[in-house]
Design an enzyme around this catalytic site. Structure first.
Site, PDB file in Angstrom:
ATOM      1  N   ASN A  46     -18.044 -21.118   2.318  1.00 22.45           N
ATOM      2  CA  ASN A  46     -19.531 -21.659   2.038  1.00 22.45           C
ATOM      3  C   ASN A  46     -20.546 -20.160   1.758  1.00 22.45           C
ATOM      4  OD1 ASN A  46     -19.458 -21.305   4.703  1.00 22.45           O
ATOM      5  ND2 ASN A  46     -21.276 -22.460   5.120  1.00 22.45           N
ATOM      6  N   GLU A  48     -24.496 -19.503   1.184  1.00 24.50           N
ATOM      7  CA  GLU A  48     -25.677 -20.110   1.294  1.00 24.50           C
ATOM      8  C   GLU A  48     -26.780 -19.524   0.552  1.00 24.50           C
ATOM      9  OE1 GLU A  48     -26.464 -20.590   5.600  1.00 24.50           O
ATOM     10  OE2 GLU A  48     -24.860 -22.462   5.395  1.00 24.50           O
ATOM     11  N   CYS A  57     -21.010 -25.519  -1.012  1.00 24.17           N
ATOM     12  CA  CYS A  57     -19.639 -25.611   0.077  1.00 24.17           C
ATOM     13  C   CYS A  57     -18.498 -25.072  -0.012  1.00 24.17           C
ATOM     14  CB  CYS A  57     -19.356 -27.431   0.080  1.00 24.17           C
ATOM     15  SG  CYS A  57     -20.841 -28.196   0.592  1.00 24.17           S
ATOM     16  N   GLU A  59     -15.508 -26.124   0.062  1.00 26.89           N
ATOM     17  CA  GLU A  59     -14.333 -26.618  -0.597  1.00 26.89           C
ATOM     18  C   GLU A  59     -14.760 -26.752  -2.003  1.00 26.89           C
ATOM     19  OE1 GLU A  59     -16.421 -27.549   1.898  1.00 26.89           O
ATOM     20  OE2 GLU A  59     -16.454 -29.902   2.033  1.00 26.89           O
ATOM     21  N   CYS A  90     -19.181 -33.220   2.374  1.00 33.42           N
ATOM     22  CA  CYS A  90     -20.309 -33.896   1.923  1.00 33.42           C
ATOM     23  C   CYS A  90     -19.805 -34.830   0.633  1.00 33.42           C
ATOM     24  CB  CYS A  90     -21.248 -32.885   1.863  1.00 33.42           C
ATOM     25  SG  CYS A  90     -21.317 -32.155   0.031  1.00 33.42           S
ATOM     26  N   CYS A  93     -18.960 -32.874  -2.689  1.00 32.84           N
ATOM     27  CA  CYS A  93     -17.661 -32.325  -2.685  1.00 32.84           C
ATOM     28  C   CYS A  93     -16.692 -33.537  -2.708  1.00 32.84           C
ATOM     29  CB  CYS A  93     -17.315 -31.580  -1.318  1.00 32.84           C
ATOM     30  SG  CYS A  93     -18.346 -30.351  -1.215  1.00 32.84           S
TER      31      CYS A  93
HETATM   32  N1  THU Z   1     -20.555 -27.115   4.435  1.00 32.02           N
HETATM   33  C1  THU Z   1     -19.222 -26.760   3.786  1.00 32.02           C
HETATM   34  O1  THU Z   1     -19.182 -25.780   3.181  1.00 32.02           O
HETATM   35  N2  THU Z   1     -18.279 -27.797   3.927  1.00 32.02           N
HETATM   36  C2  THU Z   1     -18.320 -28.904   4.594  1.00 32.02           C
HETATM   37  O2  THU Z   1     -17.342 -29.717   4.477  1.00 32.02           O
HETATM   38  C3  THU Z   1     -19.586 -29.202   5.360  1.00 32.02           C
HETATM   39  C4  THU Z   1     -20.794 -28.386   5.022  1.00 32.02           C
HETATM   40  C5  THU Z   1     -21.310 -26.112   4.587  1.00 32.02           C
HETATM   41  C6  THU Z   1     -22.631 -26.108   3.813  1.00 32.02           C
HETATM   42  C7  THU Z   1     -23.809 -25.334   4.291  1.00 32.02           C
HETATM   43  O3  THU Z   1     -23.557 -23.921   4.100  1.00 32.02           O
HETATM   44  C8  THU Z   1     -23.395 -25.263   5.856  1.00 32.02           C
HETATM   45  O4  THU Z   1     -22.144 -26.024   5.857  1.00 32.02           O
HETATM   46  C9  THU Z   1     -24.319 -26.609   6.782  1.00 32.02           C
HETATM   47  O5  THU Z   1     -24.265 -27.351   5.916  1.00 32.02           O
END
Ligand code: THU
Length: 134
Positions: A46, A48, A57, A59, A90, A93
């Protein structure tokens, strides 16, 4: 469902990749591994952003890496997180994975050793699929 050896391999790649997770805002560190039918693996983390909304995200990064290397089909996606929460993908994704593998296996795991497995089609029933995949 993928075999145990493949699952272990994906878990080990995810554990190696998570060091690059960039999650200073949520603190929720995630990595992901995509497996393609030819047996290739693509990792992602991920990423941010201070604007929050531009966060990507793990994935989706892994899927886009695979597709940008010429892949058109996904067999499995493993998503791994540090801590006690499991990183269920989410909605965005799920839709992106469906484009390349509505039948793919989804494995969610965490650093405490919890693991759950699904089919993407279970996580996104009655999906709006690309016309050539219906
Ligand atoms: N996140 C992912 O990278 N994948 C998931 O399956 C769930 C959420 C990340 C996005 C964000 O950086 C952090 O988790 C909090 O939501």
């Amino acid at each position: 469902m993928i075999d145990k050896i493949t699952e272990e391999k994906m878990l080990s790649l995810a554990k190696g990749a998570i060091k690059n997770s960039y999650a200073p805002y949520s603190g929720f560190r995630v990595s992901a591994v995509v497996l393609t039918p030819s047996g290739k693996y693509y990792t992602g983390v991920n990423v941010e952003n201070v604007s929050y909304g531009l966060t990507m995200c793990a994935e989706r990064v892994a899927v886009y890496k695979a597709v940008s290397e010429g892949e058109k089909k996904i067999s499995a996606v493993l998503i791994y997180a540090e801590g006690r929460d499991l990183p269920y993908p989410c909605g965005a994704c799920r839709q992106v994975i469906a484009e390349f593998g509505y039948d793919s296996d989804i494995i969610v795991a965490n650093s405490e050793g919890k693991i759950e497995k699904f089919k993407l089609s279970e996580l996104l029933p009655k999906a709006f699929l690309s016309f050539d995949k219906r």
